[in-house]
Design a protein around this motif. Structure first.
Motif: not given
Ligand code: ADA
Length: 565
Positions: A417, A420, A459-466
């Motif tokens: 959880k 982010d 790799s979902v949009p909210e995590h893929r930049d990390k």
């Protein structure tokens, strides 16, 4: 001795032989009620060292009393620095308590007065009994042995009138060598101070530095600078002098950034390849002598590693100095291991974690080898109630040092959880080791599908930049156990397991790093929490506890070499 160095201060060497007495549970008095004056020593111990890593006190819990008479040639204000001890201790000078250290593995310091020249006595009462009350951040269920002792070197100096505490050096621009020097004095004074600054021992230049509450800053360009890289780990020193005091700090010029799912060092993409390493040896516990630290790094270099996760506590400063010099990338984290929800949500635990976080940054911020800060391995980050402590620790790290990414190792990526709240997503995974079918003694086939599953989650949009790294993965192989069936617990299975993992990471577009669990076998407990710790050791080392290589050694070395090409 590690940096910072204070060349002008009169120092007294406290390392070496100390008188010792072990007061064993259950008759050992409560630590708070103990008066070391009344204890007669009948043995000796080494500082640094652990009293229960040797045979005589192995497995015993109680209080170790250390005493040493020290000759002071002048009265004054003195600073005692402790590189790290465990589990917790009261520190006395001439029978008076001058400090209570309840932050295992942390570098701490205490200031005290010496009224008269002559012989005085130090005493440490070091307790290795688990106590949430006295030392909330080290629990008995952790999967590494909790040793008692003064793990790391001591330093003692006479302090001049106004003196330096430290200087935090931050690279502002690795392309032109601009750094910021945040200078901390040991008193929270305000006003202007004349300070001479010299880089690399060359000619100094005078500056007038404005201090507010003991802190002043300068932005300077390091002349003839060279960046710190893995191939050329160039280091610089800065010497600050006032009329009273001199401090020398060592640093490297380099930038760490995360961007679009990658970790960048000086703008270049990194693939982190290496190991989780405990400070652990069967004969020394966590009080590793320098030659062993050096050999560990030589071994890791030989295996083509570039990355070390310092599991699971603040690291020895000497070890970090060596990482700076050899050119390793390090993750340093606060002490923690699957801490319970009850502890994580307790204010007392949170405050001690915050204290340890602050000390970790204070002690280690100038090591260019450290590329990320971490905390609380495998906490209950799948529970919303843990967001508070994660926010507290991540926030403190970013406030004290915005130049490094922040992470923690999650054991439950499916339900986490708090992804982010971190800059790097780090997952501990054991497919093909834990949770396998009863009869499946070679479940290598479980590894890739699980890694694919995790890669999809991150790799979902909210995590893929990390960036995503595998912060732990591994299987136990008992040294010397070559099994006809090449099954669980054999060196053969472990080697095949790690080959599968390396192969996956080296061919993955999403995984930016791998820290194999673990570098060497390490002492844990015989029957701790049913963890299946044969011999009382965590046997997932690629080398055994004496640094003897298992079959996996050559396999990992060959795999990691592919990245070098
Ligand atoms: C966890 C933990 C390690 C070690 C490992 C294991 O992931 O973070 O410290 O205990 O499991 O060997 O099971």
């Amino acid at each position: 001795m590690s940096y910072p160095i204070y060349p002008k201060r009169a120092g007294i060497d406290l390392n070496g032989i100390w008188k010792f007495k072990f007061l064993e549970r259950p008759s050992a008095p409560e630590l708070k009620k103990l008066n070391p004056d009344s204890v007669v020593c009948d043995d000796v111990q080494s500082v640094p060292g652990c009293f229960d890593s040797g045979i005589k006190y192995a497995g015993k819990r109680g209080v170790g009393i250390y005493k040493r008479a020290v000759l002071f040639d002048a009265p004054g204000r003195y600073l005692l620095k402790i590189g790290g001890l465990g589990l917790y201790a009261r520190i006395f000078f001439d029978g008076k308590e001058i400090g209570f250290d309840d932050l295992p593995y942390s570098g701490v310091s205490y200031v005290f007065d010496v009224k008269k020249a002559g012989t005085h006595e130090f005493a440490f009462a070091v307790d290795n009994r688990f106590s949430y009350e006295l030392c909330p951040i080290f629990s008995s269920y952790y999967d590494f042995y909790a040793f008692g002792g003064i793990y790391r070197p001591l330093e003692l100096y006479r302090l001049p009138g106004t003196c330096f505490d430290r200087c935090h050096v931050t690279t502002l621009n690795y392309k032109d060598g601009t750094v910021r020097l945040d200078i901390f004095l040991d008193k929270k004074i305000s006003g202007t101070q004349a300070i001479d600054v010299a880089f690399d021992g060359k000619k100094s230049s005078p500056f007038k530095v404005k201090f507010t509450a003991g802190k002043g800053s300068l932005e300077l360009k390091v002349p003839a600078f060279k960046t710190w890289t893995l191939e050329a780990p160039n280091l610089h020193t800065v010497t600050l002098s006032t009329k009273d005091d001199v401090i020398i700090e060592r640093f490297g010029i380099r930038e760490v950034k995360t961007s679009k799912g990658q970790i960048l060092l000086n703008g270049k993409k990194l693939t982190l390849l290496g190991y989780n390493r405990h400070e652990s040896h069967p004969e020394f516990g966590p009080a590793l002598p320098l030659p062993i630290m050096i050999e560990d790094l030589q071994i890791l270099k030989d295996m083509n590693c570039n990355f070390i996760r310092g599991s699971h506590y603040p690291q020895s400063q000497e070890f970090l100095d060596l990482c700076d010099e050899y050119g390793f990338l390090v993750w340093e984290e606060t002490l923690g291991w699957g801490d319970t929800l009850e502890h994580l949500t307790d204010k007392k635990f949170q405050e001690k974690q915050l204290d340890q976080t602050r000390l970790m940054v204070k002690n280690s911020c100038n090591h260019p080898s450290i590329i990320m800060w971490g905390f609380l391995n495998e906490m209950h980050s799948f529970d919303m109630k843990c967001r508070k402590i994660i926010k507290l620790l991540a926030g403190e790290l970013r406030k004290l040092d915005p130049s490094r990414p922040v992470t923690f190792a999650t054991a439950n990526i499916d339900a986490d959880k708090a992804l982010d709240l971190v800059d790097v997503i780090s997952t501990n995974l054991y497919p093909g080791w834990y949770g396998c079918g009863h009869d499946d003694y070679r479940p290598l086939h479980l590894i890739k599908p699980r890694l694919d599953q995790v890669a999809a989650i991150v790799s979902v949009p909210e995590h893929r930049d990390k960036p995503w790294i595998i912060s732990e993965i591994g299987a136990a192989g008992l040294y010397g156990n070559h099994d006809r069936l090449k099954g669980h617990w054999s060196e053969d299975y472990q080697a095949d397991y790690l080959k599968t993992v390396c192969d996956y990471v080296l061919n993955s577009k999403r995984a930016m790093g791998l820290a194999i669990w673990q570098f060497t076998d390490g002492r844990s407990y015989t029957s701790s929490q049913n963890l299946n710790r044969a011999r009382g050791f965590n046997n997932k080392g690629t080398l055994d506890e004496y640094r003897r290589p298992k079959l996996a050694y050559g396999v990992v070395k060959t795999e990691f070499a592919k990245k070098k090409k």
